[in-house]
Design an enzyme around this catalytic site. Structure first.
Site, PDB file in Angstrom:
ATOM      1  N   ARG A  72     -33.107  37.884   2.183  1.00  0.00           N
ATOM      2  CA  ARG A  72     -31.872  37.433   2.809  1.00  0.00           C
ATOM      3  C   ARG A  72     -30.713  38.084   2.065  1.00  0.00           C
ATOM      4  NH1 ARG A  72     -33.704  35.762   7.045  1.00  0.00           N
ATOM      5  NH2 ARG A  72     -33.605  33.645   7.853  1.00  0.00           N
ATOM      6  N   HIS A 126     -32.162  44.980   9.417  1.00  0.00           N
ATOM      7  CA  HIS A 126     -33.000  43.781   9.412  1.00  0.00           C
ATOM      8  C   HIS A 126     -34.265  44.003  10.250  1.00  0.00           C
ATOM      9  CE1 HIS A 126     -32.680  39.157   8.771  1.00  0.00           C
ATOM     10  NE2 HIS A 126     -33.941  39.561   8.719  1.00  0.00           N
ATOM     11  N   ASP A 163     -32.452  45.819   3.659  1.00  0.00           N
ATOM     12  CA  ASP A 163     -32.729  45.506   5.056  1.00  0.00           C
ATOM     13  C   ASP A 163     -31.930  44.309   5.533  1.00  0.00           C
ATOM     14  OD1 ASP A 163     -34.234  45.964   7.499  1.00  0.00           O
ATOM     15  OD2 ASP A 163     -35.332  44.123   7.050  1.00  0.00           O
ATOM     16  N   GLY A 187     -44.181  34.343  -2.857  1.00  0.00           N
ATOM     17  CA  GLY A 187     -44.787  33.576  -1.784  1.00  0.00           C
ATOM     18  C   GLY A 187     -45.783  34.445  -1.032  1.00  0.00           C
ATOM     19  N   GLU A 222     -24.286  40.208   8.443  1.00  0.00           N
ATOM     20  CA  GLU A 222     -24.885  41.216   9.324  1.00  0.00           C
ATOM     21  C   GLU A 222     -24.737  40.789  10.777  1.00  0.00           C
ATOM     22  OE1 GLU A 222     -29.582  40.136   9.293  1.00  0.00           O
ATOM     23  OE2 GLU A 222     -28.836  40.945   7.396  1.00  0.00           O
TER      24      GLU A 222
END
Length: 308
Positions: A225, A272, A249, A147, A254
């Site tokens: 994700r 993140h 990440d 994307g 989380e």
């Protein structure tokens, strides 16, 4: 002043803007004052926050759910669509920041920069040289999800002299090779970068089969994700040397991530941080606010999420 349900926290300067324009309430306020529910006409949230279906059902005047982030997998979109509630996100404004973090994390993983920093700080350089690491140049990199952000990452990686290929739902006829079979892409890659959308359709897309195909010399980078990767399969692969390492990440559950990650020397862990720059978060919040303003003023959102 319109009543807006806020799910998640924002930076103080963003919160100040929200509080100036709207009466912001939270989930606890709705529990204390059930009558507030009939007045809520918008939800503002962050893409890492769950928007519960039961909450949406309790808000008869809800018109718009605006998330500050590109992901919308935690929003009950089918319910929203059935109610005529518009859902918006903030595409575009965070592409560069996520791509930067991806490249930085990959370089830190391959060149072992956190370990090198500790090596110098602990005074070990005077006794020995730091072990050799791995170069990015010349590697084969597979990108899962091409994307907007995937394209930004690919363009930046080209400068390092890598061979690029990608996997996604369709062949976009890009300059890079398309591979319809994900395990085949992993098998052909030294590095697999995960940047596909989250949601039920992509849950555990990176499973034991894909990790086995990536192999003991391969590296995984996930800036998408946590749900896209089967964490138990990943932990098993990392612990037994089934893959060489990972830069992560995002995680399941989380920030309460699986503590087994902490003991692994071949993993780079970040909290993140994909969009976590002052400039990017400000732009994201501005677009979130502009979506809500535009909807209430004109009945049109600037960046609505297209229905499935």
């Amino acid at each position: 002043m319109r009543v807006v349900l806020q799910i998640g926290e924002f930076a103080p300067e963003i919160q100040a803007r929200l509080d100036t324009e709207f009466r912001c309430v939270n989930l606890a306020d709705l529990e204390r004052e059930p009558g507030l529910a009939i007045a809520v006409s918008a939800i503002v949230t962050r893409s890492n926050q769950d928007v519960p279906e039961d909450v949406v059902r309790r808000l008869p005047a809800l018109e718009i759910i605006a998330t500050c982030g590109v992901g919308y997998d935690l929003i009950p979109r089918a319910l929203a669509a059935s109610r005529g509630i518009v859902v918006t996100n903030t595409p575009g404004v965070l592409n560069a920041a996520v791509a930067e973090l991806c490249i930085g994390s990959l370089l830190a993983l391959l060149r072992r920069l956190p370990q090198a920093d500790r090596f110098v700080r602990e005074g070990r350089w005077t006794a020995a040289g730091f072990p050799l690491a791995t170069s990015l140049a010349g590697k084969h990199v597979g990108i899962v999800g091409m994307g907007r952000i995937g394209k930004e990452i690919a363009c930046r990686l080209e400068m390092f002299g890598v061979a690029l290929a990608y996997h996604g739902r369709t062949d976009q006829q890009l300059a890079w090779r398309y591979e319809a079979d994900l395990p085949a892409l992993a098998r052909d890659s030294d590095i697999l970068v995960v940047v596909a959308p989250g949601g039920a359709d992509t849950r555990h897309l990176i499973d034991a089969r894909v990790l086995d195909a990536l192999g003991p010399d391969g590296y995984l980078v996930n800036v998408a994700r946590g749900s896209l990767v089967d964490e138990q399969a990943l932990l098993a692969a990392l612990e037994r040397g089934g893959i060489a390492g990972a830069a992560l990440d995002v995680f399941d559950n989380e920030p309460d991530i699986d503590p087994r990650f902490f003991a692994l020397p071949n993993v780079l862990l970040t909290p993140h941080l994909g969009s976590a720059t002052h400039e990017t978060r400000a732009a994201m919040a501005q677009l979130m606010l502009d979506n809500v303003r535009s909807w209430f003023r004109s009945g049109r959102a600037l960046t609505p999420v297209e229905p499935d």
